[in-house]
Design a protein around this motif. Structure first.
Motif, mmCIF file in Angstrom:
data_model
loop_
_atom_site.group_PDB
_atom_site.id
_atom_site.type_symbol
_atom_site.label_atom_id
_atom_site.label_comp_id
_atom_site.label_asym_id
_atom_site.label_seq_id
_atom_site.Cartn_x
_atom_site.Cartn_y
_atom_site.Cartn_z
ATOM 1 N N SER A 8 0.859 -1.294 0.046
ATOM 2 C CA SER A 8 -0.054 -0.052 0.002
ATOM 3 C C SER A 8 0.838 1.275 -0.011
ATOM 4 O O SER A 8 0.440 2.172 -0.811
ATOM 5 N N VAL A 9 2.097 1.055 0.734
ATOM 6 C CA VAL A 9 2.930 2.410 0.691
ATOM 7 C C VAL A 9 3.529 2.398 -0.447
ATOM 8 O O VAL A 9 3.626 3.810 -1.058
ATOM 9 N N TRP A 10 4.019 1.495 -1.077
ATOM 10 C CA TRP A 10 4.719 1.485 -2.393
ATOM 11 C C TRP A 10 3.597 2.190 -3.550
ATOM 12 O O TRP A 10 3.952 3.127 -4.256
ATOM 13 N N ALA A 13 -5.789 -2.495 -0.102
ATOM 14 C CA ALA A 13 -5.472 -3.108 1.219
ATOM 15 C C ALA A 13 -5.910 -2.088 2.337
ATOM 16 O O ALA A 13 -6.338 -2.673 3.333
ATOM 17 N N THR A 14 -5.457 -1.043 2.267
ATOM 18 C CA THR A 14 -5.764 0.019 3.246
ATOM 19 C C THR A 14 -7.252 0.386 3.326
ATOM 20 O O THR A 14 -7.729 0.498 4.551
ATOM 21 N N SER A 15 -7.930 0.286 2.248
ATOM 22 C CA SER A 15 -9.424 0.392 2.229
ATOM 23 C C SER A 15 -10.066 -0.693 2.938
ATOM 24 O O SER A 15 -10.926 -0.610 3.806
ATOM 25 N N ASP A 16 -9.649 -1.953 2.712
ATOM 26 C CA ASP A 16 -10.272 -3.100 3.459
ATOM 27 C C ASP A 16 -9.734 -3.054 4.954
ATOM 28 O O ASP A 16 -10.712 -3.616 5.657
ATOM 29 N N SER A 17 -8.677 -2.733 5.390
ATOM 30 C CA SER A 17 -8.367 -2.569 6.832
ATOM 31 C C SER A 17 -9.489 -1.569 7.416
ATOM 32 O O SER A 17 -9.920 -1.853 8.548
#
Length: 704
Positions: free
Chosen positions: A392-394, A545-549
Motif C-alpha cells: 500500500s505504501v509503495w 488493502a488500506t481500504s479493506d483494513s
C-alpha cells in the motif's frame, strides 16, 4: 457485531472486485474496457514499468468498479518476436521456457503490488494465433496487403536472416554505436536493420554480416491514412485525450510520420518463434515458414487475451456504441496505440471498439539516474517486497509521483517522508484517533448524532463550511478520476483526510466535550466516522488493502464512491477493533536501501571498515560546531499530532521541490545548470525552514 447502516441502493459497491466475476457490457450503461501495455516476456518489471501502465490502469479499473460501472481490465505478457528469441539464446533455453519463467515472475510481482487484473494472459495461446491470422487475412481480402522484395540483413556465419534484435550497428541518424535493428535507443527513431552502419551479429560479432533479398507482406498504411486521421481527430475530441506525440492540445496532428505520409509497413518476419503467416490456397507470395511481425501481433493480444478469459469476448471488442476503451502505457507506445493499431482495426473492416481515452506517462528515473537491470540499479519486480515496505505504501508513493507531464525521480528519502508525514501523520492519524475515541469512550458503539440518514445539509447551523468543503472536494475527486488525472485524485484524498483532522481539532473533540455537550460530541463523532467511510471508498482505487483494513475497523461493507458527504453509518452501529494503518519507517533506512539497490558501484563504494556511528560523537568530517547544532536539533521535541493545512501543503511542496532538485542534478553540469541547482536548493531549504517553524508552532499550541 451489530451493524446499523443506510441501505439505499446507491450506497454500497455492488460491482465485483477484479477477477471475481466475468462481466459483460450492458446496453445503455457506461461499460469500461481497460488495457495496460503488454510487457515483454524477457525481463522483470521495475518500478517505472509498474507505474507507467499496470498500476495506473489498476487504479482506474478499481475507480470505475467503485462507481458501480461494469469494468473489464485485461493485460498479459507479449511473448513472440526477436526480443524473446534473443534473451532465450542468452539464457540457453527455448523461447517457450523463457516465457514460462518470466510470465510467472510478472504474475508474482503484480500480485504482490495488489494489481487486480480480470485476466492476465499470454500471447502464445492458440486463440491468439487464430485471431491474429484472421485479422491478417481480412487485411488481404480488403486490399490492404502487398508483397515487397527487399534486401535484409543476413549472417553468413549463422547462416540465416537476422531478426531486428539479432543485429546492432551505428545509427545512420545520430551515430549511436549500439542501435538495434528496429530502433535506436540514442535518438528513438524507428529503423530498418539494413540502414545500420557496420552491422554486427549479436550471436557472434565475428560473423560476416551482409544483405540478401527476402520477400515479405506489407500493410498499406498509406491507403488507410485518411480514415485513420479522421478517426484520430474524432476520438481525440470525444475521449478528451491529453496532448501527446501524435496530436497536440489544439487537435493538430503533429506526428512526423503522419505529416510526411505513412508508408507501407512490414507485417512478416523470417523467424521461427511467432504466429505462422496464414496461407489460403497456393503460397503465391512465398510466405511459407515465415511468422507475423511482433509489432503487428502484440496489440492483437488485447482481444485475444480477452477471448481466453471470456467466450463472449466480442461483446467487449466489437461494441463501440456501448464500450469505452481506455489504454494505459508509457510515452514510447503512443504511436502504436493511436496510429498503427487503429489503422489495423480500420483495415480489418469490422466494427471494433477502438481507443476512447489514452493515458500515458513520462519516465520514472531512479535516484538521479536510470533503472538498470544489468547494473543492478533500482528496484525490480519482487525485490520491493524485500524492503519490508507494505504494498500500500509503495502504491501511494509511486502514484503520488506519477510522471504525468514530465519525467519524475524516485527517491528513498521522499518515499520515507511520504509514509511518515502524509500516510502516518495525516491519513492514519485521523482514522485511528476517532476510532480509538469511539472504542474507549463509547464502548465501540456510534452515539446518536440526531442527524437523519442520507446527505448532510450544506446549511447545517454548525458545520456548514466543513460539509460544503467536503462536498466540493468529492466533486473534484470524481472530476479528476473521470478525466484519468490519477495523481490529482490522490492529492484530493489526502486533502479530505486533512479536513478531517482539522475538523476534530476545531471541534475540540475530547472527554470534556463529551461531558459538557454530549449531543455535539456525538455529532462530531458520527460525522467524522462517516467521513472515514467515504475515505475508505475513495482510497480504494489507490490502496485497496488500506481500504479493506478501514472497512474491517468500521465493521462495514464496501461503499460506492459518494458524490456528496452522507450519513451512512448510523447510531447504534458497532465498530471493529481500531488498528494503526501505517508504521513509521526510520529515516536511516534511506541510506541502507540506496546501497542495496544502488547497483554494483554503490555496493563497492561502501567501506567495509565503517561501523555503526556513535550518536554521542560528531559524524566523520563534521565540526564540533555542526555537531552541536545537530545535537540541539535532535533534542527538539518532534511534533506528532494532526497537521495543519499549511503544514500539509508545505510537505507536498517540499516533495515536489526535492524531485526538481534531483532532476536538475541528474542533468549535464554547466555553469548555468549549477546556478539553477543553487536556486532550487535555496527554495527547498526555505520550504523546510517554513515547515519546521509551522511544526514548532503546532507543538507549542495548547492541547485540547
Amino acid at each position: 457485531m451489530a451493524q446499523k447502516l443506510r441501505t439505499d441502493p446507491d450506497v454500497l459497491r455492488v460491482v465485483p472486485a477484479p477477477g471475481e466475476a466475468k462481466l459483460l457490457p450492458k446496453q445503455g450503461e457506461k461499460n469500461v474496457l481497460i488495457t495496460s501495455a503488454l510487457p515483454y516476456c524477457n525481463n522483470v518489471p521495475h518500478l517505472g514499468n509498474i507505474i507507467g501502465s499496470t498500476l495506473s490502469a489498476d487504479v482506474f479499473s478499481r475507480y470505475n468498479r467503485a462507481r458501480n460501472r461494469r469494468t473489464l481490465y485485461i493485460c498479459g505478457t507479449d511473448e513472440y518476436g526477436t526480443a524473446t528469441e534473443t534473451q532465450a539464446l542468452k539464457e540457453g533455453i527455448t523461447p517457450l521456457e523463457l516465457c514460462d519463467k518470466y510470465n510467472a515472475l510478472h504474475v508474482e510481482t503484480y500480485k504482490w503490488f495488489d494489481i487486480g487484473f480480470d485476466h492476465f494472459g499470454r500471447t502464445s495461446s492458440p486463440l491468439h494465433t487464430d485471431i491474429s491470422q484472421e485479422i491478417f487475412l481480412n487485411l488481404g481480402r480488403n486490399g490492404y496487403l502487398e508483397r515487397q522484395d527487399k534486401q535484409q540483413v543476413y549472417c553468413e556465419g549463422c547462416p540465416k536472416f537476422l531478426a531486428d534484435r539479432y543485429v546492432e550497428g551505428i545509427c545512420p541518424h545520430c551515430g549511436y554505436e549500439d542501435a538495434r535493428g528496429d530502433q535506436c535507443d540514442g535518438c528513438s527513431k524507428t529503423l530498418d536493420a539494413v540502414e545500420l552502419i557496420k552491422p554486427r551479429c549479436l550471436v557472434d560479432p565475428t560473423h560476416k554480416v551482409t544483405t540478401k533479398l527476402s520477400s515479405h507482406m506489407y500493410l498499406k498504411l498509406n491507403a488507410i491514412q485518411p480514415q485513420t486521421e479522421e478517426w484520430i481527430k474524432k476520438s481525440w475530441k470525444k475521449g478528451k485525450w491529453s496532448p501527446n506525440a501524435v496530436i497536440n492540445g489544439d487537435g493538430e496532428i503533429i506526428d512526423s510520420r503522419l505529416k510526411s505520409g505513412l508508408q507501407p509497413t512490414p507485417l512478416t518476419r523470417d523467424l521461427k518463434w511467432g504466429v505462422p503467416v496464414p496461407i489460403e490456397g497456393e503460397d503465391v507470395h512465398g510466405m511459407g515458414g515465415k511468422v507475423l511481425y511482433v509489432w503487428f501481433d502484440a496489440p492483437i493480444g488485447y482481444p485475444s487475451i480477452t477471448a481466453n478469459y471470456l467466450p463472449e469476448w466480442k461483446q467487449w471488442w466489437f461494441n463501440p456504441d456501448n464500450v469505452d476503451l481506455y489504454q494505459f502505457m508509457g510515452k514510447d507506445n503512443v504511436y502504436f496505440h493511436t496510429v498503427y493499431w487503429p489503422s489495423v482495426q480500420i483495415g480489418d473492416g469490422r466494427n471494433w471498439s477502438k481507443l476512447h481515452h489514452l493515458s500515458t506517462t513520462e519516465y520514472l528515473n531512479y535516484e538521479g539516474g536510470k533503472f538498470s537491470k544489468s547494473k543492478n540499479r533500482g528496484v525490480f519486480g519482487p525485490a520491493a517486497k524485500d524492503t519490508g515496505i507494505p504494498a500500500s505504501v509503495w502504491r501511494y508513493y509511486l502514484l503520488s509521483t506519477r510522471p504525468e507531464t514530465a519525467d519524475a525521480m524516485f527517491s528513498w528519502s521522499d518515499c520515507i517522508a511520504a509514509n511518515n508525514n502524509i500516510l502516518l501523520n495525516n491519513f492514519g492519524n485521523f482514522v485511528n484517533r476517532i476510532l480509538k475515541f469511539v472504542a474507549s469512550q463509547y464502548n465501540s458503539i456510534i452515539p446518536d448524532s440526531q442527524d437523519p440518514a442520507g446527505p448532510y445539509s450544506p446549511n447545517d447551523p454548525i458545520d456548514s463550511e466543513f460539509i460544503t468543503t467536503i462536498n466540493g472536494l468529492l466533486k473534484d475527486y470524481i472530476d479528476a478520476l473521470d478525466a484519468v488525472k490519477l495523481r490529482l485524485g490522490l492529492q484530493i484524498v489526502m486533502a479530505i483526510s486533512a479536513q478531517g483532522n482539522n475538523y476534530l481539532q476545531s471541534s475540540g473533540l475530547n472527554k470534556a466535550l463529551m461531558a459538557e455537550n454530549p449531543v455535539r460530541c456525538a455529532q462530531v463523532i458520527s460525522r467524522a466516522v462517516n467521513l472515514i467511510y467515504a475515505l475508505a471508498a475513495i482510497i480504494y482505487p489507490y490502496m485497496p488493502a488500506t481500504s479493506d483494513s478501514i472497512l474491517q475497523q468500521l465493521n462495514a461493507p464496501a461503499r460506492a464512491i459518494p458524490e456528496v458527504f452522507t450519513n451512512d453509518i448510523l447510531a447504534g452501529h458497532t465498530i471493529g477493533k481500531p488498528e494503526h494503518l501505517f508504521k513509521k519507517i526510520e529515516e536511516t533506512m534511506a541510506e541502507v536501501w540506496r546501497v542495496k539497490f544502488g547497483g554494483n558501484e554503490a555496493a563497492s563504494a561502501v567501506s567495509p571498515a565503517a561501523g555503526t556511528p556513535d550518536p554521542l560523537k560528531a559524524a566523520p568530517g563534521q565540526s564540533k560546531k555542526k555537531a552541536a547544532v545537530a545535537s540541539k536539533k535532535a533534542a527538539t521535541p518532534v511534533y506528532t499530532g494532526p497537521k495543519s493545512e499549511e503544514a500539509l501543503a508545505l510537505e507536498a511542496k517540499i516533495t515536489e521541490q526535492g524531485n526538481l532538485v534531483r532532476g536538475l542534478k541528474a542533468e549535464p553540469k554547466t555553469p548555468e545548470q549549477e546556478e539553477k541547482i543553487k536556486v532550487a536548493v535555496d527554495v527547498l531549504k526555505k520550504l523546510k525552514g517554513d515547515l519546521d517553524a509551522e511544526l514548532q508552532r503546532l507543538a507549542a499550541a495548547p492541547a485540547n
